[in-house]
Design a protein around this motif. Structure first.
Motif, PDB file in Angstrom:
ATOM      1  N   ASP A  58       0.724  -1.186   0.065  1.00  0.00           N
ATOM      2  CA  ASP A  58      -0.117   0.019  -0.048  1.00  0.00           C
ATOM      3  C   ASP A  58       0.864   1.332  -0.130  1.00  0.00           C
ATOM      4  OD1 ASP A  58      -2.458  -1.701   1.997  1.00  0.00           O
ATOM      5  OD2 ASP A  58      -2.858  -0.673   0.083  1.00  0.00           O
ATOM      6  N   THR A  59       0.435   2.353  -0.709  1.00  0.00           N
ATOM      7  CA  THR A  59       1.127   3.559  -0.885  1.00  0.00           C
ATOM      8  C   THR A  59       0.116   4.677  -0.280  1.00  0.00           C
ATOM      9  OG1 THR A  59       0.715   3.715  -2.884  1.00  0.00           O
ATOM     10  CG2 THR A  59       2.656   2.746  -2.428  1.00  0.00           C
ATOM     11  N   VAL A  75      13.042  -7.406  -6.924  1.00  0.00           N
ATOM     12  CA  VAL A  75      12.896  -6.118  -6.631  1.00  0.00           C
ATOM     13  C   VAL A  75      12.136  -5.475  -7.627  1.00  0.00           C
ATOM     14  CG1 VAL A  75      14.365  -3.788  -6.360  1.00  0.00           C
ATOM     15  CG2 VAL A  75      15.088  -6.049  -5.440  1.00  0.00           C
ATOM     16  N   LYS A  86       8.931   4.412  -4.799  1.00  0.00           N
ATOM     17  CA  LYS A  86       9.240   3.373  -3.550  1.00  0.00           C
ATOM     18  C   LYS A  86      10.054   2.194  -4.108  1.00  0.00           C
ATOM     19  CE  LYS A  86       6.765   5.352  -0.468  1.00  0.00           C
ATOM     20  NZ  LYS A  86       6.937   6.894  -0.908  1.00  0.00           N
ATOM     21  N   VAL A  87      10.845   1.604  -3.607  1.00  0.00           N
ATOM     22  CA  VAL A  87      11.371   0.459  -3.913  1.00  0.00           C
ATOM     23  C   VAL A  87      11.150  -0.798  -3.062  1.00  0.00           C
ATOM     24  CG1 VAL A  87      13.832  -0.854  -4.391  1.00  0.00           C
ATOM     25  CG2 VAL A  87      13.469   1.736  -4.877  1.00  0.00           C
ATOM     26  N   ASP A  89      11.421  -5.152  -2.222  1.00  0.00           N
ATOM     27  CA  ASP A  89      11.884  -6.314  -2.353  1.00  0.00           C
ATOM     28  C   ASP A  89      10.960  -7.420  -2.071  1.00  0.00           C
ATOM     29  OD1 ASP A  89      13.686  -8.517  -2.412  1.00  0.00           O
ATOM     30  OD2 ASP A  89      15.411  -7.389  -1.769  1.00  0.00           O
ATOM     31  N   LEU A  92      12.051 -10.226   0.762  1.00  0.00           N
ATOM     32  CA  LEU A  92      12.250  -9.797   2.126  1.00  0.00           C
ATOM     33  C   LEU A  92      10.936  -9.761   2.897  1.00  0.00           C
ATOM     34  CD1 LEU A  92      14.549  -6.616   1.930  1.00  0.00           C
ATOM     35  CD2 LEU A  92      15.224  -8.624   2.605  1.00  0.00           C
ATOM     36  N   GLN A  95       7.041  -6.684   6.350  1.00  0.00           N
ATOM     37  CA  GLN A  95       7.309  -5.654   7.314  1.00  0.00           C
ATOM     38  C   GLN A  95       8.817  -4.922   6.820  1.00  0.00           C
ATOM     39  OE1 GLN A  95       6.760  -8.850   7.688  1.00  0.00           O
ATOM     40  NE2 GLN A  95       7.189  -9.170   9.905  1.00  0.00           N
ATOM     41  N   ALA A  96       9.398  -5.477   6.028  1.00  0.00           N
ATOM     42  CA  ALA A  96      10.743  -4.765   5.670  1.00  0.00           C
ATOM     43  C   ALA A  96      10.436  -3.840   4.326  1.00  0.00           C
ATOM     44  CB  ALA A  96      11.646  -5.738   5.420  1.00  0.00           C
ATOM     45  N   ASN A  97       9.428  -3.835   3.889  1.00  0.00           N
ATOM     46  CA  ASN A  97       9.218  -3.104   2.665  1.00  0.00           C
ATOM     47  C   ASN A  97       8.350  -1.849   2.860  1.00  0.00           C
ATOM     48  OD1 ASN A  97      10.231  -4.324   0.393  1.00  0.00           O
ATOM     49  ND2 ASN A  97       9.125  -6.158   1.122  1.00  0.00           N
ATOM     50  N   PRO A  98       8.514  -0.728   2.250  1.00  0.00           N
ATOM     51  CA  PRO A  98       9.690  -0.604   1.015  1.00  0.00           C
ATOM     52  C   PRO A  98      10.805  -0.416   1.708  1.00  0.00           C
ATOM     53  CG  PRO A  98       8.542   1.393   1.513  1.00  0.00           C
ATOM     54  CD  PRO A  98       7.884   0.451   2.342  1.00  0.00           C
ATOM     55  N   VAL A  99      11.909  -0.848   0.764  1.00  0.00           N
ATOM     56  CA  VAL A  99      13.241  -0.711   1.330  1.00  0.00           C
ATOM     57  C   VAL A  99      13.562   0.575   1.132  1.00  0.00           C
ATOM     58  CG1 VAL A  99      13.820  -3.022   1.186  1.00  0.00           C
ATOM     59  CG2 VAL A  99      14.086  -1.646  -0.953  1.00  0.00           C
ATOM     60  N   ARG A 100      13.236   1.399  -0.026  1.00  0.00           N
ATOM     61  CA  ARG A 100      13.807   2.791  -0.224  1.00  0.00           C
ATOM     62  C   ARG A 100      12.392   3.670  -0.690  1.00  0.00           C
ATOM     63  NH1 ARG A 100      17.731   0.621   1.229  1.00  0.00           N
ATOM     64  NH2 ARG A 100      19.478   0.009   0.150  1.00  0.00           N
ATOM     65  N   SER A 101      12.758   5.001  -0.202  1.00  0.00           N
ATOM     66  CA  SER A 101      11.680   5.907  -0.928  1.00  0.00           C
ATOM     67  C   SER A 101      12.494   7.129  -1.117  1.00  0.00           C
ATOM     68  CB  SER A 101      10.814   6.300   0.490  1.00  0.00           C
ATOM     69  OG  SER A 101      10.016   7.397  -0.127  1.00  0.00           O
TER      70      SER A 101
ATOM     71  N   ARG B 343      -7.491   6.273   2.958  1.00  0.00           N
ATOM     72  CA  ARG B 343      -6.904   5.732   4.530  1.00  0.00           C
ATOM     73  C   ARG B 343      -5.756   6.628   4.582  1.00  0.00           C
ATOM     74  NH1 ARG B 343      -5.009   1.027   5.470  1.00  0.00           N
ATOM     75  NH2 ARG B 343      -4.550   0.270   3.241  1.00  0.00           N
ATOM     76  N   VAL B 345      -1.885   6.304   5.103  1.00  0.00           N
ATOM     77  CA  VAL B 345      -0.979   4.988   4.856  1.00  0.00           C
ATOM     78  C   VAL B 345       0.250   5.766   5.166  1.00  0.00           C
ATOM     79  CG1 VAL B 345       0.122   3.616   3.163  1.00  0.00           C
ATOM     80  CG2 VAL B 345      -2.372   3.863   3.176  1.00  0.00           C
ATOM     81  N   ASP B 347       3.869   4.579   3.992  1.00  0.00           N
ATOM     82  CA  ASP B 347       4.387   3.874   3.255  1.00  0.00           C
ATOM     83  C   ASP B 347       5.957   4.447   3.211  1.00  0.00           C
ATOM     84  OD1 ASP B 347       3.633   5.914   0.234  1.00  0.00           O
ATOM     85  OD2 ASP B 347       4.438   6.428   2.059  1.00  0.00           O
ATOM     86  N   MET B 348       6.412   4.889   4.110  1.00  0.00           N
ATOM     87  CA  MET B 348       7.860   5.115   4.330  1.00  0.00           C
ATOM     88  C   MET B 348       8.495   3.890   4.655  1.00  0.00           C
ATOM     89  SD  MET B 348       7.970   8.206   3.294  1.00  0.00           S
ATOM     90  CE  MET B 348       9.721   8.302   3.559  1.00  0.00           C
ATOM     91  N   PRO B 349       9.924   3.852   4.240  1.00  0.00           N
ATOM     92  CA  PRO B 349      10.610   2.569   4.548  1.00  0.00           C
ATOM     93  C   PRO B 349      11.063   2.459   6.059  1.00  0.00           C
ATOM     94  CG  PRO B 349      11.802   4.258   3.322  1.00  0.00           C
ATOM     95  CD  PRO B 349      10.545   4.781   3.143  1.00  0.00           C
ATOM     96  N   PRO B 350      10.830   1.284   6.379  1.00  0.00           N
ATOM     97  CA  PRO B 350      10.991   1.228   8.034  1.00  0.00           C
ATOM     98  C   PRO B 350      12.545   1.383   8.338  1.00  0.00           C
ATOM     99  CG  PRO B 350      10.335  -0.920   7.041  1.00  0.00           C
ATOM    100  CD  PRO B 350      10.133   0.121   6.021  1.00  0.00           C
ATOM    101  N   ASN B 351      13.499   0.880   7.302  1.00  0.00           N
ATOM    102  CA  ASN B 351      15.020   0.940   7.484  1.00  0.00           C
ATOM    103  C   ASN B 351      15.515   1.221   5.976  1.00  0.00           C
ATOM    104  OD1 ASN B 351      17.522   0.708   7.696  1.00  0.00           O
ATOM    105  ND2 ASN B 351      17.628  -1.563   7.912  1.00  0.00           N
ATOM    106  N   PRO B 352      15.791   2.582   5.900  1.00  0.00           N
ATOM    107  CA  PRO B 352      16.055   3.110   4.496  1.00  0.00           C
ATOM    108  C   PRO B 352      17.427   2.752   4.201  1.00  0.00           C
ATOM    109  CG  PRO B 352      15.292   5.072   6.112  1.00  0.00           C
ATOM    110  CD  PRO B 352      15.698   3.738   7.060  1.00  0.00           C
ATOM    111  N   GLN B 354      18.208  -0.433   4.497  1.00  0.00           N
ATOM    112  CA  GLN B 354      17.933  -1.892   4.343  1.00  0.00           C
ATOM    113  C   GLN B 354      18.740  -2.472   3.162  1.00  0.00           C
ATOM    114  OE1 GLN B 354      15.805  -4.157   6.278  1.00  0.00           O
ATOM    115  NE2 GLN B 354      16.920  -5.753   5.099  1.00  0.00           N
ATOM    116  N   LEU B 356      19.353  -4.812   0.023  1.00  0.00           N
ATOM    117  CA  LEU B 356      18.600  -5.518  -0.854  1.00  0.00           C
ATOM    118  C   LEU B 356      18.945  -7.245  -0.596  1.00  0.00           C
ATOM    119  CD1 LEU B 356      18.681  -3.375  -3.903  1.00  0.00           C
ATOM    120  CD2 LEU B 356      16.825  -3.816  -2.294  1.00  0.00           C
TER     121      LEU B 356
END
Lengths: 317, 531
Positions: A58-59, A75, A86-87, A89, A92, A95-101, B343, B345, B347-352, B354, B356
């Motif tokens: 979701d975004t 990816v 948004k990137v 993977d 993974l 919960q680890a996604n997105p890996v990049r914004s 909603r 949401v 959508d920011m990365p929890p670990n920037p 991270q 790959l």
């Protein structure tokens, strides 16, 4: 042929370059005007005509386009209407996604293309009139190409020359760029109206096709770009997206606001080779599989994703 | 690269011959390398404008840019207009330089080789120009244009800066001479006159007073006339503004009427099932209004601005019908309401940072890249392959019926290739648009000669071993050794196919297909032998 129903309006569909049965779908709520977005990764079951969803992301804002990485099989990159990308993977945990914004564009990101030859970089086309070059390992863009006078709707890498790409814009021009050069190397004033999509011929690297609001698709040879090689008429409304076939030299597919997906052979007098009218709203995204000859997919504002073999009826059971 | 190793044993025998051989082999290596180099250098020239600058286009552009109304528009729109007219970048840059525009006319980001040459010539022309122009005006003008010029030529910059300093020095000196000396003279004359006036003051008191009054009256009259003129100009400008407002209002009325007619026609046709000639909205407008409604919604305003003039709009009859709920949502946003299904949401990365995950599959070569190798070999056989094709296809058709062997998304392809071959044999160009009937869809387009006859086989063979492990695994992660073995399998298959096609025998082809881990092929062999 299987159908996948998305909760939001479809905007783009792309086959994975690694897995024959995998696709990514970009969707946006409320037709992309205002609302959330969602990226679906779906898989074609080999047992029967069924599409399974592997995962969905979701975004906050609508997703206008999605592109698979050519270097990492799990990816994908999503172009979001709030100007970010948004990137994801899929290997993974969710919960680890997105890996990049990646947030640099000032306005909606409308188009994405991953480099199929270099496999390490990708381009983003935005309504802020610019195109940006990125790699997955850097948080900031490598280059910004700012010359268009209006929204850039689409970018496409040249399939043979890893540094050359084209951009299609609402300023009614297509520009050819070389990432080694500071500015555009060629300007093709292709249409009298906005150009919504462009794509290179995979077997002749000098041929490029452009699709416009003027309902036509034109094929250009960059060596003689004053006059188009071919003009393909047949759509009833603006042509939203085109794609040259990765398997057949003269074949290209297009989707349009007239709710149809059309197949063309531009070297033939009667160029319209196939027409599929399975969508009940604007057909907005179409793609041809690189791995399976003849496999195509389309999506539209009717919230449906169809995957079918060329020659078959997409709505057949 | 192996050719470079070979001359060494020969070179010891005969020196002149060895030298010539060395040279020949070096040339061969160079020739091998050169096509690649030229291929890489040629595309740069293919994707670049190589046309000379067209003087007529440039002069037209200069006329366009010199127009006063164009002067007031942003530079980006001027460039966009000229680009749409078909001018190349070099011609546009040339036109901008010819137009005497003090403001920066070229974008700093757009540099070209031709552009660099142009800037060279422009700086050169500017340096001699400054001496001919009036010295007071020259320094300021050239300073402003000098700051715009390309930064790469700094030494030119330095030369022009030195010239500017000299010119400004001379200019100030001349100014001093021209201005200050007359002022001194005037001042001297004033003093002299005052002394004389003091003498004659008493005598000329009254007449001087009268004269002064007269001059004052004249001055007042002149001022009054100036004021009148200014007020007249104001009135004129106001009238012009009023006219423009009226025109604008007329346009707005026209647009409102169009919108009304659109909404009327939408309501009329809502009852119909499928659309044929419904209400329309232009692609630009709906995108522009979509984006502007987004922005205006964000700002809390309700007004919708349709941006005119940025790009040409289609006539109303050519605009696509939008879905009913689309119009509903647009109206909601215009009213300022937010659709209820949105909603919040995150959508920011929890670990920037991270990492790959590591790729599990090596990237595959694209069909257009792989073609140049095997295709050339396969294309040499034509008729022999045609005969083989039918035999193989009939063998492969058995697989089509066998559902468990190939995934459904690959079925159709076989029939397409079958009918393709028939077309090539019969040279039949018939074609049906119906998508329901499967055989008739195959179209007029025939692959260009030489036909990719054996390609489908190759594609099928390539696909076979990959689909087999897919069916068994059906997971996202595949074994690395399997994936690594695939490219070698592919090349082996292709070699086998070429050998098989050389020997015209369908049985041999089936027998020669992949052995071992592909269950699919075994099934095929079984089914074939079963006949």
């Amino acid at each position: 042929m299987p159908v996948f129903k998305t909760p939001f309006n479809g905007y783009s569909v792309r086959f994975s370059p690694f897995y024959e049965s995998r696709l990514a779908v970009a969707t946006a709520q409320n037709f992309g005007i205002l609302g959330n977005g969602r990226v679906h990764v779906i898989d074609l079951a080999s047992s029967g005509p069924v599409i399974n969803e592997l995962i969905a992301f979701d975004t906050a804002d609508g997703v206008y386009d999605v592109a698979w990485s050519e270097s990492h099989d799990s990816v994908l990159v999503a172009a979001v209407a709030d100007g970010s990308m948004k990137v994801y993977d899929t290997a993974l945990p969710p919960q680890a996604n997105p890996v990049r914004s990646l947030k640099e564009h000032a306005r909606e990101v409308h188009g994405l293309d991953y480099n199929p030859t270099r496999r390490d970089s990708f381009l983003s086309a935005s309504w802020d009139d610019s195109v940006k070059l990125w790699t997955l390992d850097r948080p900031a863009s490598l280059r910004t190409f700012r010359e268009h006078a209006y929204c850039v709707y689409s970018v496409a890498w040249n399939p043979k020359h890893a540094d050359v790409f084209a951009s299609a814009s609402g300023d009614c021009t297509v520009r050819i760029w070389d990432v080694r050069e500071p500015g555009s190397t060629m300007i093709i004033p292709g249409h009298e109206h906005e150009i919504l999509s462009c794509d290179w011929n995979k077997y002749d690297e000098c041929l490029i096709a452009t699709a416009s609001v003027d309902k036509s698709i034109k094929i250009w040879d960059v060596r003689n770009y004053r006059v188009p090689v071919s003009v393909l008429n047949g759509h009833g409304y603006a042509v939203r997206k085109i794609k040259f076939s990765p398997h057949r030299r003269n074949l290209l597919v297009s989707c349009s606001y007239d709710m149809t997906v059309c197949l063309w052979d531009f070297m033939v007098e009667d160029a319209l080779v196939g027409r599929y009218d399975h969508h009940t709203e604007f057909a907005v995204g179409v793609d041809l599989s690189v791995l399976v000859d003849g496999l195509m997919a389309s999506t539209g504002w009717d919230e449906l994703v169809y995957v079918w073999q060329q020659g078959m009826d997409p709505r057949a059971a | 690269m192996a050719t470079t190793q070979s001359p060494s044993p020969n070179s010891n025998d005969d020196k002149p011959q060895a030298v010539s051989e060395l040279v020949q082999q070096a040339n061969q290596v160079l020739q091998d390398v050169r096509p690649e180099a030229t291929k890489q250098s040629v595309p740069a020239s293919v994707f670049v404008n190589s046309e000379p600058i067209r003087e007529d286009q440039v002069s037209n552009a200069v006329k366009f840019l010199s127009h006063p109304k164009v002067r007031g528009s942003p530079v980006i729109y001027r460039r966009s207009f000229l680009e749409k007219k078909g001018l190349t970048k070099e011609e546009i840059d040339e036109a901008f330089q010819r137009v005497p525009d003090p403001s920066p006319s070229s974008q700093p980001a757009s540099l070209n080789q031709d552009g660099q040459a142009n800037s060279l010539s422009s700086i050169q022309t500017q340096v001699p120009i400054q001496t001919s122009q009036p010295l007071a005006a020259a320094p300021t003008g050239i300073v402003s244009s000098g700051t715009v010029a390309r930064r790469q030529f700094q030494w030119y910059h330095a030369v022009s800066a030195v010239g500017l300093l000299a010119a400004s020095g001379c200019g100030t000196a001349l100014l001093i001479k021209k201005v200050i000396i007359p002022k001194l003279k005037l001042w001297v004359r004033k003093v002299v006159l005052e002394e004389e006036n003091d003498y004659a003051k008493k005598i000329d008191a009254k007449p001087s007073l009268a004269e002064e009054a007269a001059t004052a009256a004249k001055a007042a009259a002149a001022a009054a006339s100036d004021v009148a003129k200014a007020s007249q100009e104001m009135l004129n400008s106001k009238n012009e503004e009023r006219r423009r407002f009226e025109e604008f209002m007329n346009l707005m009325d026209a647009q409102v009427q169009e919108m009304k007619s659109m909404s009327n026609s939408i309501r009329k046709l809502e009852g119909q099932a499928n659309s044929s000639g419904r209400a329309f909205s232009d692609h630009d407008d709906h995108r522009a209004s979509a984006s502007s409604t987004k922005q205006s919604y964000a700002n809390g305003n309700v007004d919708v601005n349709v941006q005119p003039g940025r790009s040409s709009t289609l006539p109303a009859s050519a605009e696509p019908p939008h879905p009913k709920s689309f119009m509903e949502i647009m109206e909601m946003i215009q009213r300022g309401e937010k659709p209820s299904n949105i909603r919040e949401v995150n959508d920011m990365p929890p670990n920037p940072n991270q990492q790959l995950s590591n790729p599990r599959i090596t990237p595959r070569t694209k069909p257009w890249e792989a073609q140049n190798g095997p295709r050339q070999v396969l294309q040499s056989q034509t008729s022999a392959e045609g005969l083989n094709q039918n035999g193989v296809d009939s063998g492969l058709n058995y697989l089509v019926d066998d559902e468990s062997s190939t995934p459904w998304w690959q079925w159709k392809n076989l029939r397409i290739t079958e009918i393709e071959n028939e077309d090539e044999v019969k040279a039949d160009g018939s074609y049906g648009v119906k998508t329901n009937e499967q055989p008739s869809v195959q179209r007029t387009w025939v692959p260009p000669p030489p036909p990719p006859v054996a390609m489908p086989e190759a594609a099928e063979a390539i696909r076979r071993p990959k689909s087999a492990p897919k069916e068994t695994a059906m997971q996202e992660q595949l074994a690395d050794d399997q994936s690594a073995a695939r490219p070698s399998e592919v090349t082996d298959e292709l070699q086998r196919i070429t050998k098989m096609s050389e020997s015209a025998g369908a049985v041999e082809m089936n027998g020669g297909f992949l052995t071992g881990n592909s269950t699919v092929i075994q099934e095929q062999e079984n089914s074939y032998e079963g006949n």
